[in-house]
Design a protein around this motif. Sequence first.
Motif, PDB file in Angstrom:
ATOM      1  N   ILE A   1     -10.429   8.562  -5.554  1.00  0.00           N
ATOM      2  CA  ILE A   1      -9.649   7.977  -4.797  1.00  0.00           C
ATOM      3  C   ILE A   1      -8.303   8.500  -4.019  1.00  0.00           C
ATOM      4  O   ILE A   1      -7.948   8.273  -2.933  1.00  0.00           O
ATOM      5  CB  ILE A   1      -8.792   6.835  -5.471  1.00  0.00           C
ATOM      6  CG1 ILE A   1      -9.205   5.568  -5.817  1.00  0.00           C
ATOM      7  CG2 ILE A   1      -7.592   6.908  -5.229  1.00  0.00           C
ATOM      8  CD1 ILE A   1      -9.341   5.209  -6.905  1.00  0.00           C
ATOM      9  N   SER A   2      -7.897  10.078  -5.523  1.00  0.00           N
ATOM     10  CA  SER A   2      -7.115  10.881  -4.106  1.00  0.00           C
ATOM     11  C   SER A   2      -7.295  11.989  -3.637  1.00  0.00           C
ATOM     12  O   SER A   2      -6.158  12.439  -3.123  1.00  0.00           O
ATOM     13  CB  SER A   2      -5.797  11.280  -5.801  1.00  0.00           C
ATOM     14  OG  SER A   2      -7.455  12.458  -6.801  1.00  0.00           O
ATOM     15  N   HIS A   3      -8.841  11.396  -3.635  1.00  0.00           N
ATOM     16  CA  HIS A   3      -9.334  12.405  -2.442  1.00  0.00           C
ATOM     17  C   HIS A   3      -9.872  12.230  -0.935  1.00  0.00           C
ATOM     18  O   HIS A   3     -10.245  13.099  -0.580  1.00  0.00           O
ATOM     19  CB  HIS A   3     -10.508  13.189  -2.856  1.00  0.00           C
ATOM     20  CG  HIS A   3     -10.353  14.570  -4.488  1.00  0.00           C
ATOM     21  ND1 HIS A   3     -11.470  14.275  -5.233  1.00  0.00           N
ATOM     22  CD2 HIS A   3      -9.065  14.371  -5.120  1.00  0.00           C
ATOM     23  CE1 HIS A   3     -11.151  14.812  -6.463  1.00  0.00           C
ATOM     24  NE2 HIS A   3      -9.174  15.131  -6.494  1.00  0.00           N
ATOM     25  N   GLY A   4      -9.310  11.463  -1.062  1.00  0.00           N
ATOM     26  CA  GLY A   4      -9.341  10.906   0.449  1.00  0.00           C
ATOM     27  C   GLY A   4     -10.670  10.484   0.669  1.00  0.00           C
ATOM     28  O   GLY A   4     -12.079  10.234   2.001  1.00  0.00           O
ATOM     29  N   ARG A   5     -11.307   9.615  -0.144  1.00  0.00           N
ATOM     30  CA  ARG A   5     -12.659   9.730   0.026  1.00  0.00           C
ATOM     31  C   ARG A   5     -13.115   8.272   0.225  1.00  0.00           C
ATOM     32  O   ARG A   5     -13.832   7.993   1.269  1.00  0.00           O
ATOM     33  CB  ARG A   5     -13.743   9.393  -1.943  1.00  0.00           C
ATOM     34  CG  ARG A   5     -15.280   8.980  -1.465  1.00  0.00           C
ATOM     35  CD  ARG A   5     -15.903  10.079  -0.819  1.00  0.00           C
ATOM     36  NE  ARG A   5     -17.086   9.576  -1.210  1.00  0.00           N
ATOM     37  CZ  ARG A   5     -17.774   7.827  -0.321  1.00  0.00           C
ATOM     38  NH1 ARG A   5     -17.141   7.267   0.577  1.00  0.00           N
ATOM     39  NH2 ARG A   5     -18.868   7.283  -0.533  1.00  0.00           N
ATOM     40  N   PHE A   6     -11.591   7.632   0.041  1.00  0.00           N
ATOM     41  CA  PHE A   6     -12.185   5.985   0.515  1.00  0.00           C
ATOM     42  C   PHE A   6     -11.184   5.394   1.861  1.00  0.00           C
ATOM     43  O   PHE A   6     -10.406   6.099   1.902  1.00  0.00           O
ATOM     44  CB  PHE A   6     -11.837   5.341  -0.972  1.00  0.00           C
ATOM     45  CG  PHE A   6     -12.317   5.378  -1.703  1.00  0.00           C
ATOM     46  CD1 PHE A   6     -14.353   5.458  -1.475  1.00  0.00           C
ATOM     47  CD2 PHE A   6     -12.370   6.086  -3.106  1.00  0.00           C
ATOM     48  CE1 PHE A   6     -14.493   5.409  -2.897  1.00  0.00           C
ATOM     49  CE2 PHE A   6     -12.334   6.059  -4.260  1.00  0.00           C
ATOM     50  CZ  PHE A   6     -14.301   6.383  -4.105  1.00  0.00           C
ATOM     51  N   ARG A   7     -11.510   5.354   2.391  1.00  0.00           N
ATOM     52  CA  ARG A   7     -10.754   4.577   4.223  1.00  0.00           C
ATOM     53  C   ARG A   7     -10.427   3.318   4.176  1.00  0.00           C
ATOM     54  O   ARG A   7      -9.457   3.049   3.990  1.00  0.00           O
ATOM     55  CB  ARG A   7     -11.446   5.502   4.848  1.00  0.00           C
ATOM     56  CG  ARG A   7     -10.511   4.785   6.752  1.00  0.00           C
ATOM     57  CD  ARG A   7      -8.962   4.966   6.537  1.00  0.00           C
ATOM     58  NE  ARG A   7      -8.541   4.905   7.862  1.00  0.00           N
ATOM     59  CZ  ARG A   7      -7.110   5.089   7.744  1.00  0.00           C
ATOM     60  NH1 ARG A   7      -6.398   4.951   7.016  1.00  0.00           N
ATOM     61  NH2 ARG A   7      -6.301   4.355   8.820  1.00  0.00           N
ATOM     62  N   ASN A   8     -11.743   2.876   4.063  1.00  0.00           N
ATOM     63  CA  ASN A   8     -11.845   1.297   4.019  1.00  0.00           C
ATOM     64  C   ASN A   8     -12.096   0.828   2.836  1.00  0.00           C
ATOM     65  O   ASN A   8     -12.818   0.745   2.524  1.00  0.00           O
ATOM     66  CB  ASN A   8     -13.133   0.587   5.452  1.00  0.00           C
ATOM     67  CG  ASN A   8     -13.139   1.076   6.243  1.00  0.00           C
ATOM     68  OD1 ASN A   8     -11.541   1.758   7.081  1.00  0.00           O
ATOM     69  ND2 ASN A   8     -13.765   0.410   7.334  1.00  0.00           N
ATOM     70  N   ILE A   9     -10.669  -0.170   2.728  1.00  0.00           N
ATOM     71  CA  ILE A   9     -11.313  -0.651   0.855  1.00  0.00           C
ATOM     72  C   ILE A   9     -10.783  -2.661   1.310  1.00  0.00           C
ATOM     73  O   ILE A   9      -9.632  -2.740   1.800  1.00  0.00           O
ATOM     74  CB  ILE A   9      -9.843   0.000   0.264  1.00  0.00           C
ATOM     75  CG1 ILE A   9      -9.980   1.340   0.196  1.00  0.00           C
ATOM     76  CG2 ILE A   9     -10.125  -0.731  -1.159  1.00  0.00           C
ATOM     77  CD1 ILE A   9      -9.435   2.088  -0.359  1.00  0.00           C
ATOM     78  N   MET A  10     -11.448  -2.706   0.355  1.00  0.00           N
ATOM     79  CA  MET A  10     -11.087  -4.357  -0.212  1.00  0.00           C
ATOM     80  C   MET A  10     -10.630  -4.691  -1.259  1.00  0.00           C
ATOM     81  O   MET A  10     -11.363  -4.502  -2.370  1.00  0.00           O
ATOM     82  CB  MET A  10     -12.866  -5.194   0.628  1.00  0.00           C
ATOM     83  CG  MET A  10     -11.982  -6.529  -0.177  1.00  0.00           C
ATOM     84  SD  MET A  10     -14.081  -7.097   0.658  1.00  0.00           S
ATOM     85  CE  MET A  10     -14.016  -7.742   2.319  1.00  0.00           C
ATOM     86  N   ASP A  11      -9.703  -5.665  -1.133  1.00  0.00           N
ATOM     87  CA  ASP A  11      -9.139  -6.354  -2.853  1.00  0.00           C
ATOM     88  C   ASP A  11      -9.732  -7.576  -2.454  1.00  0.00           C
ATOM     89  O   ASP A  11      -8.926  -8.457  -1.201  1.00  0.00           O
ATOM     90  CB  ASP A  11      -7.905  -6.030  -3.035  1.00  0.00           C
ATOM     91  CG  ASP A  11      -7.245  -6.368  -4.302  1.00  0.00           C
ATOM     92  OD1 ASP A  11      -8.604  -6.864  -4.963  1.00  0.00           O
ATOM     93  OD2 ASP A  11      -6.319  -6.079  -4.727  1.00  0.00           O
ATOM     94  N   MET A  12     -10.596  -7.734  -3.280  1.00  0.00           N
ATOM     95  CA  MET A  12     -11.598  -9.381  -3.281  1.00  0.00           C
ATOM     96  C   MET A  12     -10.803 -10.781  -4.084  1.00  0.00           C
ATOM     97  O   MET A  12     -11.135 -11.524  -3.808  1.00  0.00           O
ATOM     98  CB  MET A  12     -12.951  -9.207  -3.666  1.00  0.00           C
ATOM     99  CG  MET A  12     -13.664  -8.557  -3.301  1.00  0.00           C
ATOM    100  SD  MET A  12     -15.509  -8.449  -4.085  1.00  0.00           S
ATOM    101  CE  MET A  12     -16.395 -10.022  -2.944  1.00  0.00           C
TER     102      MET A  12
END
Length: 620
Positions: A460-471
């Motif tokens: 999360i804090s390493h920039g691994r995730f760009r597009n995120i969804m909260d369902m």
Amino acid sequence: MAKDNTGLHHQTEARRKKLTLVLGVSGLCILFYVLGAWQTSNVPASYSKIGCETQSNPSSESADLDFKSHNQFEFKETNLTIKNLEPCDLSLSEYTPCEDRQRGRRFDRNMMKYRERHCPSKDELLYCLIPPPPNYKIPFKWPQSRDYAWYDNIPHKELSVEKAVQNWIQVEGDRFRFPGGGTMFPRGADAYIDDIARLIPLTAGGIRTAIDTGCGVASFGAYLLKRDIMAVSFAPRDTHEAQVQFALERGVPAIIGIMGSKRLPYPARAFDLAHCSRCLIPWFKNEGLYLMEVDRVLRPGGYWILSGPPINWKQYWRGWERTEEDLKKEQDSIEDVAKSLCWKKVTEKGDLAIWRKPINHIECKKLKQNNKSPPLCTSDNNADFAWYKDLESCITPLPETNNPEESSDGALEDWPDRAFAVPPRIIRGTIQDINAEKFREDNEVWKERIAYYKKIVPEISHGRFRNIMDMNAYLGGFAASMLKYPSWVMNVVPVDAEKQTLGVIYERGLIGTYQDWCEGFSTYPRTYDMIHAGGLFSLYENKCDLTLILLEMDRILRPEGTVVMRDNVETLTKVERIAKGMKWNTQIVDHEKGPYNPEKILVAVKTYWTGQPSNNNNNN
């Protein structure tokens, strides 16, 4: 006289018991240490990088911590055989269940109904895994992804041919390049946005949320991001292959959608700005019905920007292959509709025309007393409800105010203060049982949760995730707490949720949409890096098959993407069994407040695999 040895005997016995106790405690400590070391080795697979730079390793600080649930409860379901779900046929690699072209042909072409959402019937549902194309690569990281995407991930050259002179997209060897051009901005989106900023206060913090209708490959939205403006870009699944897929591959918010016969899936007063650059929407038809929908989703004082036909028709009419009379008539019709909505024209300069919605309806109500069409909608209009609801030929009324100089929605902080300021809907008490204190408490809860997530999912804090969804986004606390990272969150409020809070989320300067999770989501496969789902399966376990929800999550998620689910341990145990059958690596861990909290967290990683060319049909 004989000596009394009783005292000595008791002292010896006490020493023996003390020694036994020390040895026993030491033995237990050693045993638990060994067990803990074994447990920490049982974690989801790490993220390998394919076609991208190498991912940094999780911090040593988190590597030695044991987050596995120590309060698991055994259920009879856990003893059942895991059912392995097979890949679908490779022909379904870009399957979008509710925007299927073949199914759409069954519906009326009037008002584009055939391009709207039409989901599969029960006998059409797929119980298989949507396969990535054979040479799929993990996308480029942001911000490089704004300008590049792997050709093998979206093997479509149509746009690079059809829009070659407009600089939408170019093929360069094994990748696409996005020069940032568009039909109406040949000098690039950056220069086009600068032109807009000279006409309205675009970068002062008052404009945060935008909607881009008919977005192409979303270059307008991509370049708004550097100005701290978050745009929801949408386009239909049509002959211009994969517009929305390209946008999401770039790391830009986008969704499949169309202005047809239904409301857009957003609440009233959601966006500070709406934009159309040659989006081909017939604004002047149906008595201005589509502009009435734009008016519904625009905030008080919001702007509508139009470029392309018929704006500046005197210069372009020959190239547009239309008559001067036809184009003048279309512009006059748009001007009339805008005036009937009580909008004021801000300016028309060059290729741009800009209108502004009033900050309240005090003057508009006086105008409508003279029976001027269209009328204000009635009080039972339910302006926020927008899931499969027909468009209405009326003006959505703004909240009441007696001050002509006051925005009817109340004061809204400029960005970035807006993200954590109490939203006007909560101040007005329009959401039952939610007040300013509970809103602030929710923000504190999410600070603690994100700190914990960083330990169990260090990427999360390493920039691994760009597009995120909260369902199941509730008040958007998860998304707000993620603002410090190079990511964006699509906040989804289920139509089945107890509280309809999407309006609050937009007032925070965040974006989102409505969704029924018994149906497919309006996006292409492999368009999100991370999915968060809190309490979602408890909400839906008696409404539809949980396997179908998990299959939809798998369709949306990119290979090596991560899912974080929060729910009670019994529900998560059921979910974990299904997830294992989908080739996910999973682990249930304790709640951030410790092992005695009945809510647990399931962390899952989708494994990397690709489809193989085959003539066999394995999608039954």
